[in-house]
Design an enzyme around this catalytic site. Structure first.
Site, PDB file in Angstrom:
ATOM      1  N   HIS A 272      85.301 -78.228 -16.157  1.00 13.60           N
ATOM      2  CA  HIS A 272      85.062 -77.443 -14.946  1.00 13.60           C
ATOM      3  C   HIS A 272      85.255 -78.308 -13.703  1.00 13.60           C
ATOM      4  O   HIS A 272      85.958 -77.946 -12.762  1.00 13.60           O
ATOM      5  CB  HIS A 272      83.641 -76.875 -14.990  1.00 13.60           C
ATOM      6  CG  HIS A 272      83.288 -76.092 -13.777  1.00 13.60           C
ATOM      7  ND1 HIS A 272      82.676 -76.679 -12.687  1.00 13.60           N
ATOM      8  CD2 HIS A 272      83.526 -74.802 -13.446  1.00 13.60           C
ATOM      9  CE1 HIS A 272      82.521 -75.765 -11.751  1.00 13.60           C
ATOM     10  NE2 HIS A 272      83.029 -74.613 -12.188  1.00 13.60           N
TER      11      HIS A 272
ATOM     12  N   CYS B  81      99.961 -70.253 -15.399  1.00 14.10           N
ATOM     13  CA  CYS B  81      98.973 -70.638 -14.390  1.00 14.10           C
ATOM     14  C   CYS B  81      97.900 -71.558 -14.928  1.00 14.10           C
ATOM     15  O   CYS B  81      96.903 -71.811 -14.277  1.00 14.10           O
ATOM     16  CB  CYS B  81      98.361 -69.401 -13.742  1.00 14.10           C
ATOM     17  SG  CYS B  81      97.466 -68.369 -14.921  1.00 14.10           S
TER      18      CYS B  81
HETATM   19  C1  PEP Z   1      94.029 -70.667 -18.527  1.00 14.93           C
HETATM   20  O1  PEP Z   1      93.328 -70.376 -19.506  1.00 14.93           O
HETATM   21  O2  PEP Z   1      95.045 -71.384 -18.614  1.00 14.93           O
HETATM   22  C2  PEP Z   1      93.672 -70.187 -17.188  1.00 14.93           C
HETATM   23  C3  PEP Z   1      94.480 -70.379 -16.172  1.00 14.93           C
HETATM   24  O3  PEP Z   1      92.451 -69.591 -17.031  1.00 14.93           O
HETATM   25  P1  PEP Z   1      91.060 -70.409 -16.919  1.00 14.93           P
HETATM   26  O4  PEP Z   1      91.407 -71.865 -16.822  1.00 14.93           O
HETATM   27  O5  PEP Z   1      90.373 -69.877 -15.717  1.00 14.93           O
HETATM   28  O6  PEP Z   1      90.391 -70.031 -18.194  1.00 14.93           O
END
Ligand code: PEP
Ligand code: MG
Length: 686
Positions: free
Chosen positions: A260, A639
Site C-alpha cells: 500500500h 493500469c
Molecule cells: C491492479 O490490480 O493491477 C490494479 C491496478 O488495481 P489495484 O492495484 O488497485 O488492486
C-alpha cells in the site's frame, strides 16, 4: 600468465561482480572473457604517463574532453587514488594549480584529442578511454561507451543527433527511461557524507528529510504548521493516506514494492522506502529502533526512495531540473511511440502533475482514496454500519455531492482527455477503525453503541481480504453503492461539460470481474443511472463501461466478457492483482518470499515490479487475443504498477496493447520507454 588469466575468470564470482550483475540485471551464465595483450609502461620516467579520459563530460554532457592523468605512473595508479591525478586540459588545471597534459606533453595531448574524435565517429557514442604514454609515445589500452548521469545522457544524445552522428530514434534509445527519475525528484547531494541507519526497498523515488511522525493525524497537524515530516509506520493502510499526503516522505518496516505504502506514495510522487526490515517501529511507544540507536518522534531523518537508504539527520539536497534537452528528447519520443500513456490519479493534484508530465488521460482513478478524507470517512463508516438498504442510501446521499465534485474537477483538469473511473474496490473493513480507542471515538461520532460497531467490524473481518469481499462483489451485494458512484460520475461529467464547453466521455471501470454475469449486473445498474441522469439533465451521455482484467479466469474468458454490444467496451489489465492471483502470492506478504527467491535465483526480478512475461504475460496475451477475437479493435490498456516499468512496457508493446497507465511521476518514463519499444519493434520488422 596462467595465474593472471585464472584470476580474471574467478573474478566473475567475487562479491562486487555479483552485486554489479544483480544491480544491472546481467545474467549469471554470461561469463567473462580475458584479453591478453602486450604491456606498455607509463612509469618509465617523466616522458611517460598514464590516464583515464572521457570524450565528453560524463556528468554534464558538455562536448569537452574530460579526464585525468599521472606522470610516471602505471594504469591502476589513477583509479586507485594513491596519488592525486592531474587534469588533461589547462581549464581544469587553473583551479587546482597543477600542470595539465596539454602543457606537459602537447604532442601526445594533440594526438589523444584527434583519436577521441575518431573513436566517437566510429562508435557513435561518448567513450571512456584508458591510455598510457610510454617515452613520449601514446598508446590506447581500452575504450568503451562511458557511464554518464541522466543529465549528460540527454545532452549527449541531443548534441550527437544535431552533429549528425546518430539519428533521433537512436538519441531516444540512448537514454535510460528509469534514470529520468533522477531529474524529476530532488536528490541527495552525492558529495555529502551521510549517516546510514537502515536500508529498505526503493519504493518511490526522490529524497526527503523531516521529523519522524508515527501517526497520520500527527503528520497532518505538523504539516499544517509548515513542518516537514516523514511518516514512519510498520506498514500503511488506506487510513494513512491523508498523512502520507501531508508527509514529505514515507518509511515502512514492512511491505514490498507493491505494498500500500509503495503504490500510494508513487501515485502521489512522495518519496518512499518500504520494507526496511531492520527497523523496529513501535508507534504506541513513539520509538523507532535501528540497531542500538533509538529515534523518537521529532528526530530528523532523511530517506532516499531512489535507493532505499535511510539516514539520521538532514541530508543536503539538490532541486530537480527539467532542462531543455529533456523536453527535446521527450518530443522525439512522443513522435516515435505507438502506445498512449495515461496516468493513475485520484486527486486533482496528481491529475495536474501528470498532465504537466504529458499524460494523455487518466487510466485509473481509484475512487476509494476519495473516501478517506476527514469530512467523508464518517459518512462512509455510517454507510457500512447501516442496518439496511434504507440506512445505506441515506449515508450514500451524503457522499454523492462530494464524489460528484471530485469527478467534476478531474474532468475539468483532463479537459476532454479520457478519464477512467473505477468503482469502489477494496474490502469494506479497510474503512473501519482497528484500534479500540479509535472504535470508541467512531461509535460516539456515529451515535451508535460500541458493541454494535464492533460486531459489524467482526462480521467484515476476513482471513484473506485481498481475495475476499471486494471489487465487483461489493456492487453486486450493495447495488446502491454502484448507483451512487455512477450518478456522481455522470452528473460530474454533465457539470464539467457545461463549465468547459467541451464534451466529457467518462469511462466507468468495473474491478475484479471473473464472470460475464458480474459484468452484466453492474453494467445494467450503470446504464439505468445514465438513463435517469440523461432524463434529468437533458444531456445525452456518451460513456464506456469497461472491466479490469485482473483475475486469471477473466483473462481466459475475455472473449465472453467482451462479446456483443453489452459486453465490455474495453479492457484494462490490472497486473497487480493478476500477478498476485496467477502466482498465488499475496501482494502484501510477498516481499520476504521474493527476496529469498531472488537470492536463490529462482526469480531474476520482482514480478510485481517487472511483469513475469512468460507466465502472467501469457495471460495478458490470451486475454487480449480472445477479447479482440470477440470484439475486433477492442481498446486494451494496463493500469497495474507495471505500466510505469520500462521492461514491462516493452512487453506490452509486443502484446499490442493500446495504452499504459502509471503514476504521475512515471509518465515521462513510460513515454520514453514506449517510444523505445516502438522503435525496437519497427527495427525488428524492417
Ligand atoms: C491492479 O490490480 O493491477 C490494479 C491496478 O488495481 P489495484 O492495484 O488497485 O488492486
Ligand atoms: Mg486490482
Amino acid at each position: 600468465m596462467w595465474g593472471a588469466i585464472a584470476a580474471v575468470f574467478s573474478s566473475w564470482k567475487n562479491p562486487r561482480a555479483l552485486s554489479y550483475r544483480s544491480l544491472h540485471d546481467i545474467p549469471e551464465d554470461w561469463g567473462t572473457a580475458v584479453t591478453v595483450q602486450v604491456m606498455v609502461f607509463g612509469n618509465l620516467g617523466e616522458q611517460s604517463a598514464t590516464g583515464v579520459a572521457f570524450t565528453r563530460n560524463p556528468s554534464t554532457g558538455e562536448n569537452q574532453l574530460f579526464g585525468e592523468f599521472l606522470p610516471n605512473a602505471q594504469g591502476e595508479d589513477v583509479v586507485a587514488g594513491i596519488r592525486t591525478p592531474q587534469p588533461l586540459t589547462a581549464r581544469g588545471a587553473a583551479e587546482s594549480g597543477q600542470t595539465s597534459l596539454d602543457v606537459l606533453m602537447p604532442d601526445a595531448f594533440a594526438e589523444l584529442s584527434r583519436i577521441f574524435g575518431r573513436l566517437e565517429r566510429h562508435y557513435r557514442d561518448m567513450q571512456d578511454v584508458e591510455f598510457t604514454i610510454q617515452l613520449g609515445k601514446l598508446w590506447l589500452l581500452q575504450t568503451r561507451s562511458g557511464k554518464r548521469t541522466t543529465e549528460a545522457a540527454l545532452k549527449i544524445s541531443v548534441d550527437m543527433a544535431a552533429e549528425g552522428l546518430i539519428t533521433r530514434d537512436e538519441a531516444v534509445l540512448r537514454v535510460d527511461p528509469s534514470a529520468l527519475d533522477q531529474l524529476l525528484h530532488p536528490t541527495i547531494d552525492s558529495a555529502a557524507e551521510n549517516d546510514l541507519i537502515a536500508k529498505g526497498l526503493p519504493a518511490s523515488p526522490g529524497a526527503a528529510s523531516g521529523e519522524i511522525v508515527f501517526h497520520a493525524e500527527m503528520a497532518e497537524a505538523l504539516r499544517a504548521k509548515g513542518r516537514d515530516v516523514i511518516l514512519v509506520r510498520a506498514e500503511t493502510s488506506p487510513e494513512d493516506v491523508h498523512g502520507m499526503h501531508a508527509a514529505a516522505g514515507v518509511l515502512t518496516a514492512r511491505g514490498g514494492m507493491t505494498s500500500h505504502a509503495a503504490v500510494v506514495a508513487r501515485g502521489m510522487g512522495r518519496p518512499c522506502v518500504s520494507g526496511a526490515g531492520t527497523l523496529k517501529i513501535d508507534a504506541n511507544a513513539g520509538t523507532m529502533r535501528a540497531g542500538a540507536r533509538t529515534f523518537r518522534a521529532g528526530d530528523i531523518i532523511t530517506i532516499d526512495g531512489g535507493n532505499g537508504r535511510v539516514y539520521a539527520g538532514k541530508a543536503k539536497m539538490r532541486a530537480p531540473e527539467l532542462s531543455g534537452t529533456f523536453a527535446t528528447i521527450m518530443g522525439w519520443a512522443d513522435e516515435a511511440r505507438r502506445m498512449r500513456v495515461r496516468t493513475n490519479a485520484d486527486t486533482p493534484r496528481d491529475a495536474r502533475q501528470a498532465r504537466m508530465f504529458g499524460a494523455e488521460g487518466i487510466g485509473l482513478c481509484r475512487t476509494e482514496h476519495m473516501f478517506f478524507e476527514e469530512r467523508r470517512i464518517l459518512a462512509v463508516r455510517e454507510m457500512i454500519c447501516a442496518e439496511d438498504e434504507e440506512g445505506r442510501r441515506q449515508s450514500l446521499d451524503k457522499l454523492l455531492p462530494m464524489q460528484r465534485a471530485d469527478f467534476e474537477e478531474l474532468f475539468e483538469i483532463m479537459a476532454g482527455l479520457p478519464v477512467t473511473i473505477r468503482l469502489l474496490d477494496p474490502p469494506l473493513h479497510e474503512f473501519l477503525p482497528h484500534e479500540d480507542r479509535e472504535a470508541a471515538q467512531v461509535a460516539a461520532a456515529l451515535g451508535t453503541d460500541l458493541v454494535h460497531l464492533k460486531t459489524r467490524i467482526d462480521e467484515l473481518e476476513e482471513f484473506n481480504p485481498m481475495l475476499g469481499f471486494r471489487g465487483c462483489r461489493l456492487g453486486i451485494r450493495f447495488p446502491e453503492i454502484t448507483q451512487m458512484q455512477a450518478r456522481a460520475i455522470f452528473e460530474g461529467a454533465v457539470a464539467a461539460a457545461r463549465k468547459t464547453g467541451r464534451a466529457v466521455h467518462p469511462e466507468i471501470m468495473i474491478p475484479f470481474v471473473a464472470f460475464r454475469l458480474e459484468f452484466d449486473i453492474l453494467r445494467k445498474a450503470i446504464d439505468e443511472v445514465a438513463k435517469s441522469v440523461e432524463e434529468e439533465s437533458g444531456v445525452k451521455l456518451a460513456y464506456l463501461v469497461c472491466t479490469m482484467i485482473e483475475l486469471p479466469r477473466a483473462a481466459l474468458k475475455a472473449g465472453e466478457i467482451a462479446n456483443g454490444e453489452q459486453g465490455a467496451d474495453f479492457f484494462s489489465f490490472g497486473t497487480n492483482d493478476l500477478t498476485q492471483t496467477a502466482l498465488g502470492l499475496s501482494r502484501d506478504d510477498a516481499a520476504p518470499i521474493l527476496s529469498n527467491y531472488m537470492e536463490r535465483q529462482i526469480l531474476a526480478v520482482d514480478p510485481f515490479v517487472s511483469i513475469d512475461a512468460s507466465g502472467v504475460g501469457e495471460l495478458v496475451q490470451i486475454g487480449s487475443d480472445r477479447g479482440r477475437a470477440a470484439k475486433p479493435g477492442l481498446k486494451i490498456g494496463i493500469c497495474g504498477e507495471h505500466g510505469g516499468d520500462p521492461r514491462s512496457i516493452a512487453f506490452f508493446e509486443k502484446a499490442g496493447l493500446d495504452y499504459v497507465s502509471c503514476s504521475p511521476f512515471r509518465v515521462p518514463i513510460a513515454r520514453l520507454a514506449a517510444a523505445q519499444a516502438a522503435i525496437v519493434a519497427r527495427k525488428r520488422v524492417s
